[in-house]
Scaffold this motif. Structure first.
Motif, PDB file in Angstrom:
ATOM      1  N   SER A   1      56.741  26.199  30.062  1.00 42.45           N
ATOM      2  CA  SER A   1      56.806  24.720  30.211  1.00 42.45           C
ATOM      3  C   SER A   1      55.382  24.421  30.882  1.00 42.45           C
ATOM      4  O   SER A   1      54.483  25.288  31.022  1.00 42.45           O
ATOM      5  N   VAL A   2      55.201  23.075  30.819  1.00 46.49           N
ATOM      6  CA  VAL A   2      53.734  22.499  31.528  1.00 46.49           C
ATOM      7  C   VAL A   2      53.900  22.789  32.929  1.00 46.49           C
ATOM      8  O   VAL A   2      54.935  22.471  33.614  1.00 46.49           O
ATOM      9  N   LEU A   3      52.794  23.350  33.572  1.00 48.59           N
ATOM     10  CA  LEU A   3      52.682  23.713  35.060  1.00 48.59           C
ATOM     11  C   LEU A   3      52.357  22.257  35.638  1.00 48.59           C
ATOM     12  O   LEU A   3      51.611  21.625  35.212  1.00 48.59           O
ATOM     13  N   ILE A   4      52.821  22.490  37.059  1.00 51.80           N
ATOM     14  CA  ILE A   4      52.317  21.329  38.075  1.00 51.80           C
ATOM     15  C   ILE A   4      50.984  21.204  37.837  1.00 51.80           C
ATOM     16  O   ILE A   4      49.950  22.322  38.140  1.00 51.80           O
ATOM     17  N   SER A   5      50.464  19.941  38.170  1.00 55.76           N
ATOM     18  CA  SER A   5      49.004  19.526  37.950  1.00 55.76           C
ATOM     19  C   SER A   5      48.197  20.322  39.164  1.00 55.76           C
ATOM     20  O   SER A   5      47.174  20.530  39.069  1.00 55.76           O
TER      21      SER A   5
ATOM     22  N   ASN B   1      51.510  30.203  29.870  1.00 58.94           N
ATOM     23  CA  ASN B   1      52.818  30.435  30.572  1.00 58.94           C
ATOM     24  C   ASN B   1      53.890  31.306  29.874  1.00 58.94           C
ATOM     25  O   ASN B   1      54.468  30.785  29.199  1.00 58.94           O
ATOM     26  N   ASN B   2      53.955  32.614  30.354  1.00 58.34           N
ATOM     27  CA  ASN B   2      54.771  33.493  29.772  1.00 58.34           C
ATOM     28  C   ASN B   2      56.151  33.555  30.372  1.00 58.34           C
ATOM     29  O   ASN B   2      56.835  34.288  29.997  1.00 58.34           O
ATOM     30  N   VAL B   3      56.464  32.534  31.336  1.00 59.63           N
ATOM     31  CA  VAL B   3      57.627  32.732  32.034  1.00 59.63           C
ATOM     32  C   VAL B   3      58.750  31.747  31.041  1.00 59.63           C
ATOM     33  O   VAL B   3      59.553  32.286  30.615  1.00 59.63           O
TER      34      VAL B   3
ATOM     35  N   ASN C   1      52.890  35.250  34.405  1.00 55.20           N
ATOM     36  CA  ASN C   1      54.029  36.217  33.931  1.00 55.20           C
ATOM     37  C   ASN C   1      55.091  36.141  35.050  1.00 55.20           C
ATOM     38  O   ASN C   1      54.817  35.766  36.234  1.00 55.20           O
ATOM     39  N   ASP C   2      56.220  36.594  34.636  1.00 51.26           N
ATOM     40  CA  ASP C   2      57.405  36.830  35.438  1.00 51.26           C
ATOM     41  C   ASP C   2      57.994  35.762  36.285  1.00 51.26           C
ATOM     42  O   ASP C   2      59.192  35.881  36.296  1.00 51.26           O
ATOM     43  N   GLN C   3      57.376  35.038  37.143  1.00 52.55           N
ATOM     44  CA  GLN C   3      57.968  34.020  37.838  1.00 52.55           C
ATOM     45  C   GLN C   3      56.949  32.927  38.226  1.00 52.55           C
ATOM     46  O   GLN C   3      55.917  33.107  38.265  1.00 52.55           O
ATOM     47  N   LEU C   4      57.635  31.815  38.535  1.00 52.07           N
ATOM     48  CA  LEU C   4      56.860  30.429  38.756  1.00 52.07           C
ATOM     49  C   LEU C   4      56.838  29.960  40.172  1.00 52.07           C
ATOM     50  O   LEU C   4      56.425  28.980  40.660  1.00 52.07           O
ATOM     51  N   ASP C   5      57.725  30.721  41.051  1.00 49.58           N
ATOM     52  CA  ASP C   5      57.921  30.295  42.461  1.00 49.58           C
ATOM     53  C   ASP C   5      56.813  29.711  43.014  1.00 49.58           C
ATOM     54  O   ASP C   5      56.389  29.045  43.684  1.00 49.58           O
ATOM     55  N   GLN C   6      55.829  30.804  42.993  1.00 46.35           N
ATOM     56  CA  GLN C   6      54.359  30.580  43.797  1.00 46.35           C
ATOM     57  C   GLN C   6      53.565  29.629  43.320  1.00 46.35           C
ATOM     58  O   GLN C   6      52.938  28.956  43.947  1.00 46.35           O
ATOM     59  N   VAL C   7      53.933  29.122  41.969  1.00 44.48           N
ATOM     60  CA  VAL C   7      52.984  27.995  41.383  1.00 44.48           C
ATOM     61  C   VAL C   7      53.791  26.962  42.045  1.00 44.48           C
ATOM     62  O   VAL C   7      53.091  25.979  42.548  1.00 44.48           O
ATOM     63  N   ASN C   8      54.850  26.630  42.107  1.00 45.34           N
ATOM     64  CA  ASN C   8      55.593  25.596  42.449  1.00 45.34           C
ATOM     65  C   ASN C   8      55.819  25.435  43.991  1.00 45.34           C
ATOM     66  O   ASN C   8      55.642  24.051  44.464  1.00 45.34           O
ATOM     67  N   ASP C   9      55.585  26.539  44.718  1.00 40.27           N
ATOM     68  CA  ASP C   9      55.556  26.257  46.152  1.00 40.27           C
ATOM     69  C   ASP C   9      54.169  26.039  46.898  1.00 40.27           C
ATOM     70  O   ASP C   9      53.808  26.038  47.805  1.00 40.27           O
ATOM     71  N   GLY C  10      53.053  26.210  45.798  1.00 41.02           N
ATOM     72  CA  GLY C  10      51.812  25.960  46.413  1.00 41.02           C
ATOM     73  C   GLY C  10      51.163  27.222  46.661  1.00 41.02           C
ATOM     74  O   GLY C  10      49.796  27.167  47.419  1.00 41.02           O
TER      75      GLY C  10
END
Length: 729
Positions: free
Chosen positions: A699-703, A694-696, A667-676
């Motif tokens: 989209s399909v998230l990085i693998s 993905n409630n943000v 939820n809320d933001q994807l920054d922490q997923v994308n920066d690892g």
């Protein structure tokens, strides 16, 4: 015979698979329920059978035949399922010439129990343990046992039916198929003195705890708690000995602590029942019309160092006075507390108390320390050595020795004060105090709680009601306030207690919690705005020790971390009605070796994790390490194992999840997923619908967000053996 073969095949297959697993992975465990072997015990056992430590199902009438020995290894749990209970009689029966070797230890008792835990009341859930021997008794030679219609008795006073040590039988008393009687927890039909019976307990059975039908068996360190009929019963010429015995009857529940006879209708049959009973403590039921001892039908007996409390009457004497007059029925060193009668003489009404009873007001009864750690008695009545009320504000150094205490109201440990609780202590919130208001234990900034139990002697915080009414929990749990960093305003006050917390000392210490169990927390606040967690850590630092702790059936969260850097290991949560683990406000510690068991369709998330509501990038960001976790989810619709929101980061490794619809809500933001900085590695997820929602932006998230590993093993569940409710599942 076919059932015997099936039993052995089931167990051998289970053990083989366990061995193969261990050979391939040194960290492999036996499963979510505590590890070890598994299998079904059923049918006729006609040759020697060894059950290694594990969790087994007892199904139907299991009979150990002549010349066969059933050996059960320490630490095993044998359960009768609800389905098998409904299907018919389930019991373990040793026939003449057979043997049961069930030798547990104080730290690893052998437990026979039921899935239902007598939830429906009435008759018990299963038929208990019955042994048939070849020792003398005073009945006909062709007698058949009430329980099982099997032969018993003979001329071998030293006969052995096996060895029972540290064995607990729970929720027995299932009714017979014809409804004519209920089975005892332990039944000994003419068992000889070669039979070893030590450290055994009958817990909440619908019939008797221990019944001796003749024989000469010697038993020591026996415990009975909450029996609905008699705690100890003997008849048919029993001539053994019973030493160091504790009996705890619930108020107005149960018949007699001791119902003792020689033979119905033949009061002078040979041999006469005449046993030695020594070192006994009875907490009676105070039930109207009942007594601690019901002596009848010609029994004799020598009773020494006997303490009785909470009784209306101590002794009912029936049928004949011969044994009183000849001195073969006598009580010495008796310390009796009663409200009405010492002795009721139902034979001729004369006062024979002076002949029958020699009182000693300093008699001590049983050595209750023998039951510490492995018995239910130690949870209810403990050693009896120390009792008291914990209340008010603690301002200095306070040490609470092992015992049983009441927690009353809001107890505060002030700045500079330390409350130390000794291992083996039980602290209870009474039903009366629960109604009166909020009851909790709160450590303020600069205060310390030192509660260090052991696996054998945990420290237990519980409630008298055991959340019997449902809804909000019974009390407010344990709350610690520290001076470690968090990401809120400097003048923040805790939700639980409205006390200051937070600071600049990441290594701050609020004390040490080891082997602490918190049961039935989640009491609502006085304004009804929230419910208290089992364990709450407000900005506690890494100097705070949290090891081997369990939250059980709380109405709110199990463990919640409001910022701070505390590192916790070996945490267990069972049956939480909200989240099992919750963090927010910049928590940056570590959580290792975690087990979570949610009940079906009960509870919100296993993990509800945020950084800060409304300020997703507040500093410090919540970013904890979570490693070695096993989650059995609730499979509740619309819920997930992990609810990740409000900017949290985190590194999750070796995570096993089962019984869920969805594993992760993001939820809320994807920054922490994308920066690892938010990542799952060695993930072994079993779900029915979706791995990640993905409630943000959908989209399909990085693998790299999730790296799956079907061989991931999760928590080492052996860490919870012996002291936790999780180990009983």
């Amino acid at each position: 015979m076919m059932k015997t073969n099936f039993l052995k095949i089931t167990l051998v297959a289970s053990l083989f698979l366990a061995a193969m697993s261990c050979s391939n992975d040194d960290d492999a465990t036996g499963g979510d329920d505590g590890g070890g072997a598994e299998g079904i015990i059923e049918g006729d056992i006609t040759e020697d059978l060894f059950l290694e430590t594990g969790n087994y199902i007892l199904r139907g009438a299991v009979k150990v035949h002549e010349n066969a020995t059933l050996t059960i290894e320490k630490g095993s749990t044998i359960t009768v399922t609800a389905e098998d209970q409904a299907a018919g009689i389930n019991l373990l029966m040793v026939l003449q010439g057979g043997k049961l070797i069930a030798e547990g230890t104080a730290s690893e008792p052998i437990v026979f129990t039921s899935e239902n835990q007598n939830a429906e009341g009435g008759s018990g859930d299963w038929g208990g343990i019955t042994l048939h021997g070849r020792a003398p008794f005073n009945g006909p030679a062709d007698s058949l046992s009430e329980a099982g219609q099997e032969p018993y008795g003979g001329n071998d006073a030293a006969d052995s039916s096996g060895s029972l040590k540290y064995v607990r039988v729970e929720y027995a008393g299932q009714a017979s198929s014809d409804g004519e009687f209920e089975f005892n927890a332990f039944s000994f039909f003419a068992c000889g003195s070669g039979t070893v019976v030590e450290y055994c307990e009958a817990f909440e059975g619908a019939d008797d705890g221990f019944e001796f039908y003749g024989g000469t068996v010697h038993a020591s360190n026996l415990s009975m708690v909450g029996m609905e009929d008699d705690s100890i019963d003997w008849d048919e010429g029993y001539t053994g000995s019973l030493t160091n015995v504790v009996i705890y009857q619930y108020d107005n529940v149960g018949d007699y602590a001791f119902e003792l006879a020689s033979r119905s209708g033949e009061f002078n049959a040979t041999p006469r029942a005449n046993a030695l009973v020594k070192d006994v403590t009875v907490r009676a039921s105070n039930r109207g019309g009942k007594a601690a001892f019901d002596l009848k039908q010609g029994t004799a007996g020598n009773f020494d160092n006997i303490v009785v409390s909470n009784a209306e009457s101590i002794i009912f004497l029936n049928d004949q006075l011969d044994q009183v007059n000849d001195g073969t029925l006598v009580f010495t060193n008796a310390n009796f507390e009663y409200s009405t009668n010492l002795v009721v003489n139902n034979v001729d009404g004369t006062d024979i108390s002076g002949t029958l009873v020699s009182q000693n007001p300093v008699a001590e009864g049983a050595d209750a320390s023998a039951f510490a750690g492995w018995s239910r008695y130690s949870e209810i009545d403990g050693t009896g050595a120390n009792t008291g009320v914990i209340e008010g504000t603690i301002t200095g150094e306070v040490f609470i020795p092992a015992g049983n205490y009441t927690l009353k109201g809001a107890v505060y440990v002030e700045d500079g004060a330390t409350l130390t609780i000794e291992k083996g202590t039980t602290i209870t919130v009474t039903a009366e105090d629960q109604l009166a208001g909020v009851n909790l234990l709160m450590v303020l900034q600069g205060g310390k709680l030192i509660a260090e139990g052991t696996a054998d002697e945990p420290i237990v915080f519980t409630s008298e009601n055991k959340n019997a009414e449902g809804g909000a929990g019974d009390w407010g749990g344990i709350t610690l306030h520290g001076r470690a960093p968090f990401n809120g305003p400097a003048d923040s006050l805790s939700e639980a207690g409205q006390q200051p917390y937070g600071g600049n000392n990441p290594s701050d210490s609020s004390g040490s919690l080891k082997y602490v169990r918190v049961e039935y927390a989640g009491q609502a606040s006085s304004d009804g705005e929230f419910e208290f967690n089992a364990f709450s850590f407000f900005a506690c630092g890494s100097g705070t020790i949290v090891e081997n702790c369990e939250a059980f059936e709380g109405a709110d969260d199990g463990f919640e971390f409001y910022g701070g850097t505390v590192e916790a290991t070996n945490l267990s949560m069972v049956g939480m009605e909200d989240d099992s683990i919750d963090w927010d406000e910049g928590y940056a510690g570590t959580l290792t070796n975690i087990v979570i068991h949610q009940y079906d369709n009960v509870g919100d998330y296993a993990f509800e994790l945020a950084s800060r509501s409304g300020e997703f990038n507040a500093s410090p960001r919540a970013n904890a390490v979570v490693k070695d976790v096993t989650v059995r989810g609730s499979n509740r619709t619309g819920k997930a194992a992990f609810d990740l929101k409000q900017g949290t980061a985190g590194h999750f490794d070796n995570i096993v999840v089962t019984n869920v619809e969805t594993v992760i809500f993001l939820n809320d933001q994807l920054d922490q997923v994308n920066d690892g900085s938010l990542v799952f590695t060695n993930a072994n997820f079993d779900y029915t619908t979706t791995e990640v929602v993905n409630n943000v932006d959908g989209s399909v998230l990085i693998s790299s967000f999730i790296t799956n590993n079907a061989s991931a093993t999760g928590a080492d569940t052996s860490a919870f053996d012996g002291w936790s409710h999780y180990a009983e599942l």
